[in-house]
Design an enzyme around this catalytic site. Structure first.
Site, PDB file in Angstrom:
ATOM      1  N   HIS A   1      -7.410  -5.103  -2.099  1.00  0.00           N
ATOM      2  CA  HIS A   1      -6.224  -4.438  -1.580  1.00  0.00           C
ATOM      3  C   HIS A   1      -5.493  -5.287  -0.529  1.00  0.00           C
ATOM      4  CE1 HIS A   1      -3.643  -1.028  -0.986  1.00  0.00           C
ATOM      5  NE2 HIS A   1      -3.936  -0.928   0.292  1.00  0.00           N
TER       6      HIS A   1
ATOM      7  N   GLU B   1      -8.834  -3.494  -7.370  1.00  0.00           N
ATOM      8  CA  GLU B   1      -8.362  -2.351  -6.593  1.00  0.00           C
ATOM      9  C   GLU B   1      -8.568  -1.031  -7.336  1.00  0.00           C
ATOM     10  OE1 GLU B   1      -4.906  -2.638  -4.142  1.00  0.00           O
ATOM     11  OE2 GLU B   1      -4.429  -4.622  -4.933  1.00  0.00           O
TER      12      GLU B   1
ATOM     13  N   SER C   1       0.819  -1.209   0.000  1.00  0.00           N
ATOM     14  CA  SER C   1       0.000   0.000   0.000  1.00  0.00           C
ATOM     15  C   SER C   1       0.860   1.269   0.000  1.00  0.00           C
ATOM     16  CB  SER C   1      -0.951  -0.033   1.202  1.00  0.00           C
ATOM     17  OG  SER C   1      -1.966   0.930   1.064  1.00  0.00           O
TER      18      SER C   1
END
Length: 226
Positions: free
Chosen positions: A184, A154, A60
């Site tokens: 994610h 995503e 991330s």
């Protein structure tokens, strides 16, 4: 939450995993988290750890900062890690890609509103196109070989694909995997979700191959230097 994921990586690589506790937004907005990552990397080098035995893994926002970390280490004249793996990188804080709109509502963990909210707190007035915040806008030449794994559902998918393209255009050895139906950082469900186990297996294999190649090259160069 990350002890399970990092523990699996440590076990599979028979390696130590260093997870820095860095300062984060909103208490410490941009660029403090980015600078903290570079400080942590310098600390490993200062301990005498050979960079050919180091790899950088993140997910991330942390993985996007990992690309920035390598670029800043490059610019500072520091040796780079042997390889890097990016799980679901948040690479473009403008969220301007087609996937951001087309995937809205598909990912159970991230929405555009949520990402815009996080970006505002992180940037604290800085532009989302700043190369230290969004690596898709940076010059990426000379970085370590990089594997990017992204879920098809995503909203960050476009940013990751652009990042892979930019890395490739800047002559960085790059592999992009887009996993159908995944969300994610699905890797956190390793041990429960088969696709998470498979993705992690691929990432571990990539790191093992790179570390083995780097170690062989390093040993050969040491022999020559003698």
């Amino acid at each position: 939450m990350y002890r399970g994921l990092t523990g699996r990586i440590a076990s599979a690589l028979n390696a130590n995993v260093y997870v820095p506790h860095y300062r984060q937004a909103p208490d410490f907005p941009f660029p403090t988290p980015v600078d903290g990552g570079l400080t942590a990397y310098r600390a490993l080098l200062d301990k005498g750890i050979d960079p050919v035995t180091l790899v950088r893994v993140g997910d991330s926002a942390g993985r996007a900062r990992g690309v920035t970390l390598m670029r800043k280490a490059r610019d500072a004249g520091l040796p780079l890690p042997a390889a890097a793996v990016a799980f679901s990188p948040w690479a473009d804080l403008t969220h301007s890609g087609v996937a951001a709109r087309a995937r809205e509502g598909l990912d159970p963990l991230c929405s555009l509103d949520f990402l815009h909210h996080l970006a505002r707190h992180f940037l604290a007035g800085e532009l989302p196109t700043h190369p230290d915040a969004s690596p898709v806008y940076a010059e990426l030449q000379g970085l370590s070989p990089t594997l990017i794994q992204m879920g098809e559902n995503e909203v960050m998918l476009s940013g990751a694909m652009i990042l892979a393209t930019r890395l490739g255009e800047d002559r960085v050895r790059t592999t992009l995997e887009v996993w159908p139906g995944m969300f994610h950082v699905w890797h956190l469900l390793a041990g429960t979700l088969p696709e998470a186990d498979q993705a992690l297996h691929n990432a571990i294999g990539c790191l093992k191959n790179t570390l083995s190649t780097q170690a062989g090259t390093h040993d050969a160069s040491r022999s020559i230097s003698r």
